[in-house]
Every structure is written in structure tokens, then in C-alpha cells.
Design a protein around this motif. Structure first.
Motif, short mmCIF file in Angstrom:
data_model
loop_
_atom_site.label_atom_id
_atom_site.label_comp_id
_atom_site.label_asym_id
_atom_site.label_seq_id
_atom_site.Cartn_x
_atom_site.Cartn_y
_atom_site.Cartn_z
N CYS A 1 19.98 14.31 -37.76
CA CYS A 1 19.44 13.09 -37.15
C CYS A 1 18.39 12.55 -38.12
CB CYS A 1 18.83 13.39 -35.80
SG CYS A 1 19.96 14.23 -34.67
N ILE A 2 18.83 11.81 -39.14
CA ILE A 2 17.94 11.51 -40.25
C ILE A 2 16.74 10.64 -39.86
CG2 ILE A 2 19.60 11.98 -42.06
CD1 ILE A 2 20.24 9.06 -42.25
N THR A 3 16.93 9.62 -39.04
CA THR A 3 15.79 8.79 -38.66
C THR A 3 14.82 9.56 -37.79
OG1 THR A 3 17.04 6.75 -38.88
CG2 THR A 3 15.10 6.66 -37.47
N SER A 4 15.33 10.37 -36.90
CA SER A 4 14.47 11.18 -36.05
C SER A 4 13.63 12.15 -36.86
CB SER A 4 15.34 11.96 -35.06
OG SER A 4 14.58 12.90 -34.35
N ASN A 5 14.17 12.65 -37.95
CA ASN A 5 13.48 13.64 -38.77
C ASN A 5 12.45 13.05 -39.72
OD1 ASN A 5 16.56 15.48 -39.21
ND2 ASN A 5 15.07 15.64 -37.56
N CYS A 6 12.63 11.81 -40.14
CA CYS A 6 11.75 11.21 -41.15
C CYS A 6 10.34 10.98 -40.60
CB CYS A 6 12.34 9.90 -41.65
SG CYS A 6 13.69 10.21 -42.78
N THR B 1 27.17 16.66 -39.52
CA THR B 1 27.43 15.42 -38.79
C THR B 1 26.16 14.59 -38.79
OG1 THR B 1 26.80 16.30 -36.62
CG2 THR B 1 29.10 16.56 -37.27
N LEU B 2 26.31 13.27 -38.66
CA LEU B 2 25.17 12.37 -38.47
C LEU B 2 25.08 12.06 -36.99
CD1 LEU B 2 25.22 9.67 -41.29
CD2 LEU B 2 23.63 11.55 -40.98
N ASN B 3 23.89 12.14 -36.47
CA ASN B 3 23.68 11.91 -35.05
C ASN B 3 22.47 11.02 -34.83
OD1 ASN B 3 24.83 14.79 -35.54
ND2 ASN B 3 25.51 14.19 -33.52
N VAL B 4 22.42 10.39 -33.67
CA VAL B 4 21.28 9.60 -33.26
C VAL B 4 20.55 10.41 -32.20
CG1 VAL B 4 20.56 7.47 -32.13
CG2 VAL B 4 22.47 7.45 -33.73
N ASP B 5 19.27 10.62 -32.44
CA ASP B 5 18.48 11.45 -31.54
C ASP B 5 17.28 10.67 -31.05
OD1 ASP B 5 17.60 13.91 -30.32
OD2 ASP B 5 16.16 14.09 -31.95
N ASN B 6 17.03 10.72 -29.78
CA ASN B 6 15.80 10.18 -29.21
C ASN B 6 15.55 8.74 -29.63
OD1 ASN B 6 13.36 9.90 -28.01
ND2 ASN B 6 12.45 11.71 -28.89
N THR B 7 16.39 7.83 -29.16
CA THR B 7 16.28 6.43 -29.55
C THR B 7 15.01 5.76 -29.06
OG1 THR B 7 17.61 5.75 -27.64
CG2 THR B 7 18.78 6.16 -29.72
N LEU B 8 14.33 6.34 -28.10
CA LEU B 8 13.08 5.74 -27.61
C LEU B 8 11.90 6.06 -28.51
CD1 LEU B 8 13.41 6.41 -23.78
CD2 LEU B 8 13.75 4.26 -25.00
N LEU B 9 11.88 7.23 -29.13
CA LEU B 9 10.72 7.65 -29.90
C LEU B 9 10.95 7.67 -31.40
CD1 LEU B 9 9.52 10.60 -27.65
CD2 LEU B 9 8.65 8.27 -27.70
#
Length: 135
Positions: free
Chosen positions: A42-47, A70-78
Motif C-alpha cells: 500500500c504505497i501511499t499509505s506507507n509514505c 500486489t498493489l493495494n489501497v489502504d485506509n483511504t480516509l487517513l
């Protein structure tokens, strides 16, 4: 310590997938490859939290080492910020090619992204054969 227990314990590998995996040692990476463990990145979540920036994300290292990534989307609110916005599936793919793999040829980044997308089908919780038959 938890990864040691799950991947390297006396009872053998105890997981099919690992979420994030940003702090895996080479030994953990090897165990994932040898045992077919999928790593959900979850690259955006990790950055900014687990890794300093997109270009330092370990996702390409995992993939090039033979890990099923795999690429995943995690925690779209935060996750995300004013510059990147909230993570989306399409946005994560663009960020992988442009930001995570920014130093490489775009064609190579696209080939890696295609592999990651197929890994997502193969690593999904559904019956992979049934889902993959639609592609």
C-alpha cells in the motif's frame, strides 16, 4: 519478531499473505519467495509513515527478488495528503510507475505493473482460476 514467528518459525510458514511488509529482512523476503507468500503493498499509505518517500518504497525490491507483490489501497480516509490526495487503485498504479520506479525506463515500470496486476488476481481471496479466466 512477529514476522520471524510467521515466516521462520519451527512450525513452518503460517501465512499466505502479509500486509505492507515494509520492514522485511532479506531472510523474510527469501521465505516469502520460497513459500509463495503474497505481500500486499500500500504505497501511499506507507509514505511518510513507514517509508520516507515513494522512491524508497521496497515494493520493487520485493518484486525483483521474486516475491508475489500486489498493489493495494489502504485506509483511504487517513492516507495521502493535499499533494497526493487519497489513494485510489488507479492512483497507486500511476504512483508505482512514476514515483516508486521513477529512475527506470517507463516501459520496464509498466511491465512490472502488469506483473503486479496479475499477482493481484492470483493472490486474491477468490478462486484465482475462475477470476483469471475472465482476462
Amino acid at each position: 519478531e512477529n514476522l520471524d514467528m510467521l515466516l521462520l518459525g519451527e512450525g513452518g510458514v503460517m501465512v499466505d499473505r502479509i500486509g505492507h511488509g515494509t520492514f522485511m529482512s532479506p531472510e523474510h523476503v527469501r521465505a516469502c519467495v520460497e513459500n509463495g507468500v503474497t505481500v500486499e503493498c500500500c504505497i501511499t499509505s506507507n509514505c511518510g509513515w513507514k517509508v520516507s518517500c515513494y522512491s524508497s518504497h521496497p515494493c520493487p525490491y520485493f518484486l525483483r527478488s521474486g516475491v508475489t507483490v500486489t498493489l493495494n489501497v489502504d485506509n483511504t480516509l487517513l492516507s495521502g495528503n493535499e499533494l497526493t490526495g487519497a489513494p485510489t487503485p488507479t492512483g497507486e498504479c500511476v504512483r508505482y510507475v512514476e514515483d516508486v520506479c521513477g529512475g527506470m525506463n517507463v516501459g520496464d515500470g509498466m511491465r512490472e505493473l502488469a506483473r503486479i496486476q496479475l499477482n493481484g488476481v492470483d493472490g486474491c481471496f477468490e478462486a484465482a482460476e475462475r477470476v483469471r479466466g475472465d482476462f
